[in-house]
Design an enzyme around this catalytic site. Structure first.
Site, PDB file in Angstrom:
ATOM      1  N   GLY A 285     -42.811 -47.411  41.568  1.00  0.00           N
ATOM      2  CA  GLY A 285     -44.225 -47.202  41.873  1.00  0.00           C
ATOM      3  C   GLY A 285     -44.725 -45.857  41.377  1.00  0.00           C
ATOM      4  O   GLY A 285     -45.897 -45.715  41.001  1.00  0.00           O
TER       5      GLY A 285
ATOM      6  N   ALA B 268     -42.187 -46.571  45.665  1.00  0.00           N
ATOM      7  CA  ALA B 268     -42.648 -47.066  46.967  1.00  0.00           C
ATOM      8  C   ALA B 268     -41.740 -46.538  48.082  1.00  0.00           C
ATOM      9  O   ALA B 268     -40.577 -46.220  47.849  1.00  0.00           O
ATOM     10  CB  ALA B 268     -42.606 -48.589  46.964  1.00  0.00           C
TER      11      ALA B 268
ATOM     12  N   GLU C 220     -36.757 -51.624  40.279  1.00  0.00           N
ATOM     13  CA  GLU C 220     -37.090 -52.716  41.204  1.00  0.00           C
ATOM     14  C   GLU C 220     -36.100 -53.872  41.196  1.00  0.00           C
ATOM     15  O   GLU C 220     -35.786 -54.432  42.250  1.00  0.00           O
ATOM     16  CB  GLU C 220     -38.506 -53.250  40.923  1.00  0.00           C
TER      17      GLU C 220
ATOM     18  N   GLU D 113     -45.598 -46.285  37.916  1.00  0.00           N
ATOM     19  CA  GLU D 113     -46.831 -47.080  37.815  1.00  0.00           C
ATOM     20  C   GLU D 113     -48.058 -46.212  38.059  1.00  0.00           C
ATOM     21  O   GLU D 113     -49.092 -46.376  37.400  1.00  0.00           O
ATOM     22  CB  GLU D 113     -46.778 -48.257  38.798  1.00  0.00           C
TER      23      GLU D 113
END
Ligand SMILES: NC(=O)c1ccc[n+]([C@@H]2O[C@H](COP(=O)([O-])OP(=O)(O)OC[C@H]3O[C@@H](n4cnc5c(N)ncnc54)[C@H](O)[C@@H]3O)[C@@H](O)[C@H]2O)c1
Length: 731
Positions: free
Chosen positions: A101, A60, A124, A104
């Site tokens: 992310g 992210a 994270e 992911e």
């Protein structure tokens, strides 16, 4: 942001958001649009999602957390769904960083081809979060419950090769990622381009409940009060239930709670604060720098030895200078012992340990510093000793060499003036043990040249330190603030608290160590030495008799087996000592003070807000460039709890009006040093405007000098029972 190309039936979707393909809103839009385009493109049979050489995607774009873009449509979980829902097979082609992310997104793909050294992680938890785009549900489906839990809870980075043998990667390639992805797509063609969705798999474990129970206990131990690791475990555990949708709902709920919580806000603040600290107005990548290939360190004591090792550890040769041969032998023996110990513990290969030790050359001749590009002085904290050393260094140092002092409290402008080249002089304030502690205060003196400062900042990075720039004042940022903090601890002792109560209260708040245990570790003689200088400089100052008497008994802390506590030989447990209690009692009586009860909340507020008030003055004076720099100093050098983001962040979150009210309350207690508790102007201003320290922009480009010694004011009224009663009434 995203490049689309079709070649031989394959749509190549190249993520193009350098340097690390952070999943910004624009990139997320690009991915979803490209997937839709490939789905409806009749030329396309398979889709390859690929990054650049450095990263598939680092995850992210955390800058977007603050604004609304992080949640803007398409939100990352929807991007992952869009990929997974595709009817044409999507292959992630991974090299470099594939994290958070980014990982992911790769898990949303139907297949994964990776270079063996790709860096795989879910970092994270380090920001107080958990993976929030399906990572906690899809990852265990591919690598198994235990591996997934280990990686998600720890945030550790591993090479893709380490996950060989799991279902995560369909191909682990050694070179040419694009070729490997193309070959894999051809194989899929032979099988009619099947898609395989991770969400359709199941997580299996023979003894899941027993394993989770064991994991809960071990995670709670290592998490040290942080919420995210245990919440991550809860989310991963939810992957065991057959319904993928329910697992995702659990993940979303936990993610939402964590991202809104103080812990994650504080950890994200700390992350950005460290990055911001390296940015100094007037210094840019274009600023000229000086070459540093050879270093000399003067003084082979506690600090000099550690500083020498910091350079040897990154391969920079060091000459270690001393005045006396015994001191030099002792220093060199300590260094050898440290490296041998590291080798014995398996932390370093023996040949590497001896290579590092071999980079440090002892010398008793100042002339040996003549070739050094950087000379760091770490001799006794005495201005006369510093003067003679700097005069000598000025004589022997080559033209253009940088000369630094590791002084903790002395005036760097005055030290620079002992040379004929003050522009080449600055402070490099390392923390003990210097080869371990990450913090480095870079003291930008009045005449320090920009290229000298720029060189010091990049050198700090080279030796793995976090640099924070400070102006000149007594104690710079960190030690100047610790002065009032320790002073408040001593005043609370006089008023009725005990060393163990004060330590326990602030440790429960999250500090690694309370003021008395910390002082016993650092050596009580250091602050005694500073106090005695302050008494001499300010004859009207009230001596802190309890602390002085502890030192007069030779109780310097752990190194002498006794200080504020006593210590069993070879042990570090702080044991309360009646000798200290007796001194405290006697001094209370001498001050005519009846001891009163303290709540832990009062102890914590008095200690933390003493840091905040002094920190605000440091900002006002331009000694620190920004409030977040002060936070970095306290997080990396003084054991301030990282989950609270540093003193200035903590105060901002409490609300400056609240902080102000509390300070006024303390000012009303005649024994709490009312003069000190006069709130800094900056706090009053910000509170009146409803603002926080986050909004207090750096107002000056160069930290200002403030050579005047900072001392603790004598309380105006005689400390007495009246003040105690007043406090009692407040409860
Ligand atoms: N100890 C700490 O925690 C700490 C932390 C940060 C900064 N500092 C600062 O670092 C400096 C050194 O502190 P330390 O704790 O290492 O002290 P120390 O007493 O352990 O070491 C000082 C060394 O300097 C040597 N020395 C004295 N005069 C000299 C001269 N003229 N030429 C060459 N060598 C000489 C001494 O022989 C001694 O070995 C001080 O300025 C101190 O304030 C100390």
């Amino acid at each position: 942001m995203l490049r689309y190309k079709v070649d031989a039936g394959i749509a190549w979707l190249t993520l193009d958001n350098p340097p690390l393909n952070a999943l910004s809103h624009a990139l997320r839009v690009g991915i979803v649009e490209a997937i839709d385009r490939a789905e409806s493109d009749p030329r396309v049979h398979a889709i390859v999602l690929i990054g650049n050489e450095r990263a598939f995607s680092s995850g992210a774009d955390i800058k977007e957390f603050a604004g609304g873009e992080f949640y803007a449509d398409p939100f990352l979980p929807r991007v992952v769904d869009a990929i997974e829902d595709a009817h044409k097979p999507v292959i992630a082609a991974i090299c470099g960083a594939c994290m958070g992310g980014g990982l992911e997104v790769a898990l949303g793909c139907h297949y994964r081809v990776a270079l063996a050294d790709s860096k795989i992680a879910f970092p994270e938890v380090k920001l107080g979060l958990i993976p929030g785009a399906g990572g906690t549900q899809r990852f265990p489906r591919l690598v198994g419950l235990e591996t997934a839990l280990n990686l998600i809870v720890s945030g550790t980075t591993v090479p893709a090769s380490l996950l060989k043998g799991t279902a995560l990667f369909d191909v682990i390639a050694k070179d040419s990622l694009a070729d490997a992805a193309r070959d894999f797509a051809r194989k899929l063609a032979e099988r009619g381009y099947p898609v395989r969705r991770v969400r359709d798999l199941e997580v299996k474990h023979p003894q899941a409940e027993a394993f989770l129970q064991f994991a809960r206990t071990s995670v709670a131990t290592v998490a040290r009060g942080m919420a995210a690791p245990l919440r991550a475990l809860e989310a991963v555990a939810a992957s065991l239930q057959p319904s993928f949708a329910k697992g995702i709902a659990t993940e979303q709920k936990i993610f939402g709670e964590l991202i809104a919580g103080t812990e994650s806000q504080a950890l994200r603040h700390a992350f950005f604060a460290e990055r911001a600290a390296s940015k100094v107005p007037g210094i840019s990548e274009k600023t000229a720098q000086r070459k540093v290939a050879q270093v000399a360190v003067v003084g082979a004591g506690t600090m000099g030895s550690g500083i020498a090792m910091s350079f040897a550890n990154v391969g920079i040769p060091v000459t270690l200078l001393e005045a006396k041969s015994e001191a030099l032998d002792r220093g060199i023996a300590g260094i050898r012992k440290f490296y041998e110990g590291a080798a014995a513990k398996g932390k370093l290969k023996p040949e590497e340990a001896s290579r590092r030790a071999g980079l440090i050359t002892p010398s008793l001749e100042f002339a040996a510093a003549g070739k050094a590009d950087l000379i760091i002085e770490a001799v006794f904290e005495d201005i006369e000793v510093k003067k003679s050393v700097f005069r000598e260094l000025d004589r022997v140092a080559r033209k253009g060499a940088i000369i630094a002092t590791n002084t903790s409290t002395l005036d760097v402008d005055a030290i620079a003036a002992f040379t004929r080249r003050p522009g080449d002089v600055l402070g490099l304030h390392f923390f003990s043990p210097a080869n371990v502690m990450r913090l480095l205060e870079v003291v930008n003196a009045k005449k320090t040249r920009p290229d000298v400062l720029a060189t010091a900042l990049s050198l700090a990075r080279r030796i793995g330190k976090t640099a924070v720039v400070s102006g000149v004042c007594d104690g710079f940022i960190g030690n100047r603030m610790i002065g009032p903090y320790f002073q408040q601890s001593l005043l609370m002792l006089e008023e009725g608290a005990s060393p163990r109560q004060i330590d326990a209260a602030i440790e429960a708040f999250g500090f690694a160590m309370g003021p008395f245990r910390m002082s016993d570790l650092a050596g009580n003689d250091i602050s005694w030495h500073i106090r005695k200088r302050h008494y001499a400089e300010h004859p009207k100052m009230r001596p802190m008799r309890i602390a002085d008497r502890v030192c007069e008994l030779g109780r310097f802390g752990q190194k002498t087996g006794a200080g504020w506590y006593r210590y069993e030989p070879g042990k570090r447990d702080a044991i309360p000592d009646p000798v200290v209690d007796r001194i405290i009692d006697e001094e209370r009586r001498a001050l005519d003070l009846a001891p009163r009860k303290f709540s832990d909340a009062e102890i914590v507020d008095r200690l933390v807000y003493s840091l905040v008030n002094e920190g605000a003055r440091i900002l006002e004076e331009g000694i620190a460039l920004r409030a977040s720099d002060i936070d970095v100093v306290y997080l990396t050098g003084y054991g301030f709890p990282v989950t609270r983001g540093g003193p200035m962040f903590h105060a901002s979150r409490m609300g400056l009006r609240t902080v102000l009210r509390r300070m006024r309350e303390f000012a009303g207690n005649g024994h709490a040093d009312p003069q000190f508790w006069k709130p800094a102007r900056l706090i009053t201003q910000l509170a009146a405007q409803g603002r926080t320290f986050d909004d207090a922009a750096a107002s000056r480009s160069k930290p200002q000098s403030r050579p005047k010694a900072k001392t603790i004011a004598r309380p105006k009224m005689k400390a007495g029972k009246k003040a105690s009663r007043k406090e009692k009434r407040r409860g």
